[in-house]
Design an enzyme around this catalytic site. Sequence first.
Site, short mmCIF file in Angstrom:
data_model
loop_
_atom_site.label_atom_id
_atom_site.label_comp_id
_atom_site.label_asym_id
_atom_site.label_seq_id
_atom_site.Cartn_x
_atom_site.Cartn_y
_atom_site.Cartn_z
N MET A 22 1.30 2.68 -0.08
CA MET A 22 1.18 3.54 1.12
C MET A 22 0.57 4.83 0.51
O MET A 22 1.46 5.55 -0.07
CB MET A 22 2.14 3.40 2.02
CG MET A 22 2.63 2.25 2.63
SD MET A 22 4.22 2.50 3.57
CE MET A 22 5.38 2.61 2.47
N GLN A 26 -2.33 -0.13 -8.00
CA GLN A 26 -3.30 -0.63 -7.21
C GLN A 26 -4.60 0.35 -7.16
O GLN A 26 -4.60 1.45 -6.95
CB GLN A 26 -2.77 -0.60 -5.60
CG GLN A 26 -3.80 -1.43 -4.86
CD GLN A 26 -3.48 -1.10 -3.09
OE1 GLN A 26 -3.58 -0.08 -2.67
NE2 GLN A 26 -3.05 -2.45 -2.73
N CYS A 32 -7.45 -1.62 2.88
CA CYS A 32 -7.42 -0.22 3.48
C CYS A 32 -8.41 -0.23 4.59
O CYS A 32 -9.58 -0.10 4.59
CB CYS A 32 -7.49 0.85 2.81
SG CYS A 32 -7.61 2.63 3.37
N LYS A 36 -4.31 -7.32 -2.23
CA LYS A 36 -3.71 -6.88 -0.91
C LYS A 36 -4.80 -7.13 -0.01
O LYS A 36 -5.88 -6.32 -0.23
CB LYS A 36 -2.87 -5.72 -0.83
CG LYS A 36 -2.50 -5.09 0.40
CD LYS A 36 -1.18 -5.33 0.68
CE LYS A 36 -0.86 -5.12 2.41
NZ LYS A 36 -0.81 -3.81 2.69
N HIS A 87 -2.13 -8.64 4.95
CA HIS A 87 -1.57 -7.98 6.26
C HIS A 87 -2.22 -8.77 7.67
O HIS A 87 -3.24 -8.98 7.56
CB HIS A 87 -2.00 -6.58 6.31
CG HIS A 87 -1.83 -5.72 7.34
ND1 HIS A 87 -0.88 -4.50 7.23
CD2 HIS A 87 -2.00 -5.81 8.72
CE1 HIS A 87 -0.67 -4.03 8.58
NE2 HIS A 87 -1.29 -4.67 9.32
N GLY A 141 3.34 -6.81 7.87
CA GLY A 141 3.10 -6.31 9.14
C GLY A 141 3.96 -6.45 10.15
O GLY A 141 4.39 -7.66 10.42
N GLY A 161 6.05 -1.90 4.64
CA GLY A 161 5.41 -0.69 4.57
C GLY A 161 6.00 0.44 5.46
O GLY A 161 7.05 1.01 5.09
N ARG A 162 5.66 0.48 6.47
CA ARG A 162 6.12 1.40 7.44
C ARG A 162 7.33 1.54 7.85
O ARG A 162 7.98 2.58 7.85
CB ARG A 162 4.84 1.76 8.86
CG ARG A 162 3.60 1.91 8.42
CD ARG A 162 2.87 1.65 10.00
NE ARG A 162 2.55 0.45 9.88
CZ ARG A 162 2.08 -0.03 11.27
NH1 ARG A 162 1.69 0.93 12.39
NH2 ARG A 162 1.83 -1.41 11.62
#
Length: 331
Positions: A19, A72, A102, A141, A171, A205, A228-229
């Site tokens: 991230m 990455q 992204c 990814k 994702h 996700g 992630g988040r």
Amino acid sequence: MAKIRDIDLGDFPLLLAPMEDVSDPPFRALCKKNGADLMYTEFISSEGLIRDAVKSVKKLDIFEYERPVGIQIFGYDIESMKRATEITEQTNPDIIDINYGCPVKKVACKGAGAGILQDIPKMVRMTEEIVKTTKLPVTVKTRLGWDDNSKHIVEVAERLQDVGIEAISIHGRTRKQMYKGEADWSLIAEVKNNSRMHIPVFGNGDIDSPEKAVEYKNKFGVDGIMIGRASIGYPWIFNEIKHYQKTGQHLPKPTIKERVAVTREHLEMSIKWKGETLGIAEMKRHYTNYFKGIPHFKDYRTKLVTSFNLEEIRAILEEVEVKFSGVETLV
């Protein structure tokens, strides 16, 4: 058992997603300590590496305690990506990961990140050239596709495997969706259930709780989950998922004392890695998340994000620990 070449990640690994402005060494250290099995750096521009741009080169910093770790990279030019791969390999990561996911306009509209999903033949060519350039395992990814009319991930994943990638993280959204709507894991499951696929397939996700992680593991059969988040300001999520998966029980939520301790640790590591001015400035995005769900915290949050004085921030954190001791968080 999920393996990337000879890297054994265990039965059902939990990966920290790359991230931008989040997955730096201090944050990765905290996630590792709290149960992450494999981590990736923030994405690094291939052009930035070739030009020796300070910000890009700094992102190559990795440390022994965080292994296994993948670096990455992203870019739109195949030759630049090959050169960036060579530069990256010299820093001795365990894995090189290619960002094909992204969705941010300034990246995707140049044909990098998720932008390459509009040109699958180029995506395959670029991947093949990167695999040939390095001795390290290469992972990818990506997303389901550019938009609802181009969700070709089952075929794309197979083609990327055929040119040599050793794991794929998907994702469950298209580029057009950005981070909106619900992630569609059914297509991730299709990739995993494709009889021709033999590399690990990791889903990404919407995983924001131990229950959801276990539900999605059982329902979609992926080899592991990339988070992630949900980990931002909450590195505890990795161990919480592992504990719930093993026992069906929830670990107690982190206390105020634990939240303050981790915030302090993050702050001190951030300063050590970036210097005091930048270290303090870049912690501001994390304070809200570390103290999310604490009632009547607004004034302290404001103090934390507006102070640029290290001693003052330390004093505010001490005050928080005393004042909110014993307060239950709402999340």
